[in-house]
Design a protein around this motif. Structure first.
Motif, mmCIF file in Angstrom:
data_model
loop_
_atom_site.group_PDB
_atom_site.id
_atom_site.type_symbol
_atom_site.label_atom_id
_atom_site.label_comp_id
_atom_site.label_asym_id
_atom_site.label_seq_id
_atom_site.Cartn_x
_atom_site.Cartn_y
_atom_site.Cartn_z
ATOM 1 N N SER A 191 97.275 62.986 5.217
ATOM 2 C CA SER A 191 96.583 62.358 4.092
ATOM 3 C C SER A 191 95.151 61.955 4.471
ATOM 4 O O SER A 191 94.213 62.138 3.692
ATOM 5 N N ARG A 192 94.991 61.425 5.672
ATOM 6 C CA ARG A 192 93.681 60.932 6.092
ATOM 7 C C ARG A 192 92.716 62.057 6.472
ATOM 8 O O ARG A 192 91.531 61.996 6.155
ATOM 9 N N ARG A 211 94.852 54.612 17.752
ATOM 10 C CA ARG A 211 95.829 55.582 17.253
ATOM 11 C C ARG A 211 96.830 55.903 18.354
ATOM 12 O O ARG A 211 96.456 56.290 19.451
ATOM 13 N N ALA A 262 102.655 62.248 8.066
ATOM 14 C CA ALA A 262 102.225 62.288 6.671
ATOM 15 C C ALA A 262 100.915 61.525 6.498
ATOM 16 O O ALA A 262 100.013 61.964 5.759
ATOM 17 N N ASP A 263 100.789 60.392 7.182
ATOM 18 C CA ASP A 263 99.557 59.611 7.118
ATOM 19 C C ASP A 263 98.388 60.386 7.717
ATOM 20 O O ASP A 263 97.277 60.373 7.180
ATOM 21 N N ARG A 264 98.634 61.091 8.812
ATOM 22 C CA ARG A 264 97.580 61.891 9.440
ATOM 23 C C ARG A 264 97.079 62.972 8.487
ATOM 24 O O ARG A 264 95.869 63.176 8.333
ATOM 25 N N GLU A 276 106.471 59.497 8.987
ATOM 26 C CA GLU A 276 105.483 58.692 8.268
ATOM 27 C C GLU A 276 104.111 58.805 8.919
ATOM 28 O O GLU A 276 103.083 58.892 8.235
ATOM 29 N N ARG A 277 104.095 58.819 10.243
ATOM 30 C CA ARG A 277 102.820 58.932 10.952
ATOM 31 C C ARG A 277 102.164 60.272 10.686
ATOM 32 O O ARG A 277 100.952 60.362 10.464
ATOM 33 N N GLN A 319 87.438 58.287 11.528
ATOM 34 C CA GLN A 319 88.092 57.182 12.237
ATOM 35 C C GLN A 319 87.135 56.021 12.489
ATOM 36 O O GLN A 319 87.536 54.995 13.034
#
Length: 312
Positions: A266-267, A306, A262-264, A259-260, A281
């Motif tokens: 996406s961002r 982070r 995938a979030d990275r 999940e982390r 950031q």
């Protein structure tokens, strides 16, 4: 006037010794409690690579890696330190077997943590198949040790960085501490340039290398959990901090890691440079990050928050 050497405490000596410049043995000597280190398979046993002589290359009696046990603030630890000044700390058959064996011993005991002082450019080309196999075995041994309850901490700040298979092993660790010179990546700058061209990545652009692969960027991304200044004492304190923070490892940890990541993506997937990521950031004057002294950067990194600790 400089104090006589005999009056300098171990902590003061460790604080004044660059982790980047020190040898593997000096790092261990100053990282651990004074006089506590006991080496396994030391140089006197002459366990050298069986492959290097074929290529008329120099051998080293510890094959560029030191393994053993000692104490950290009074508690037992297993330790591994790669010697980046011998073949760039590269993995070969004997080099890898020593690390694998130590991790398997730690798994059997289950109560003693492991500290790995990475300093490697990856796999030795002269031992390509044996080196690649060693990486696979080490990664498996790390995960088996963690599954048995062993905390595996990576410390990264050596002159060779942590590249190739070393980068993969580091990603398997429970947590990582890194300094500014502690570059972490699977593919090194020269490898990227060779395969994709200088337009993709200019390996001679040191500022680009450091802001893309260096410790500050890895800490801000959450790929490293603690940032240390370039001295052995800071790494000792970082190791103690991480040993006190690491939680249990299991399926939930792996799901959180995915999940982390995938979030990275996406961002920051559309960002073209590390500076773009830092700006995204919310870091004001992001272009000044590489110039920040360690103390100021640590304050910034703690504010950004982070971390991979909840995912590893």
């Amino acid at each position: 006037m400089t104090a006589p050497l005999k009056d300098i405490t171990p902590a003061e000596r460790a604080r004044s010794t660059s982790f980047y410049e020190a040898s593997a043995r000096t790092r261990l000597e100053l990282l651990l409690d004074a006089g506590s280190f006991v080496e396994f398979i030391g140089p006197e046993q002459r366990e050298v690579s069986p492959h290097l002589k074929i290529f008329d290359l120099p051998e080293q009696f510890d094959d560029g890696i030191v393994v053993g046990h000692g104490r950290l603030d009074g508690s037992p630890v297993f330790v591994v330190a790669q010697e980046g000044r011998f073949m760039g700390g590269a993995f070969g058959e004997v080099h890898g077997a020593k690390l694998t064996g130590l991790l398997r011993a730690a798994r059997q005991i289950a109560s003693v943590p492991v500290l790995i002082l990475f300093d490697t450019g990856g796999v030795r080309l002269q031992e390509a198949n044996a080196g690649e196999l060693a990486i696979a075995e080490i990664m498996r041994a790390v995960m088996e040790a963690r599954s048995a309850g062993v905390k595996v901490i990576g410390l990264i700040g050596g002159r060779s960085g942590c590249y190739g298979g070393g980068g993969l092993i580091a990603g398997c660790c429970s947590a990582l501490a890194v300094s500014e010179p502690g570059r972490i990546a699977v593919s090194g700058p020269e490898v990227i340039e060779t395969n994709r061209g200088v337009e993709e990545f200019d390996s001679r652009d040191r500022a680009l290398v450091w802001r893309t692969m260096g410790g500050k960027h890895r800490r801000l991304l959450g790929a490293a959990d603690v940032f240390a200044d370039d001295n052995v004492q800071d790494f000792r304190e970082a190791a103690l901090e991480l040993l006190g923070l690491i939680g249990p490892f299991g399926l939930d940890s792996l799901k959180a890691e995915q999940e982390r990541l995938a979030d990275r993506l996406s961002r920051y997937g559309a960002c073209l440079d590390a500076v773009d990521i830092w700006a995204a950031q919310g870091i004001a004057h992001a272009e000044t990050v590489p110039e920040l002294p360690a103390e100021q950067f640590i304050t910034l990194a703690d504010r950004i928050g982070r971390t991979s600790r909840d995912a590893r």
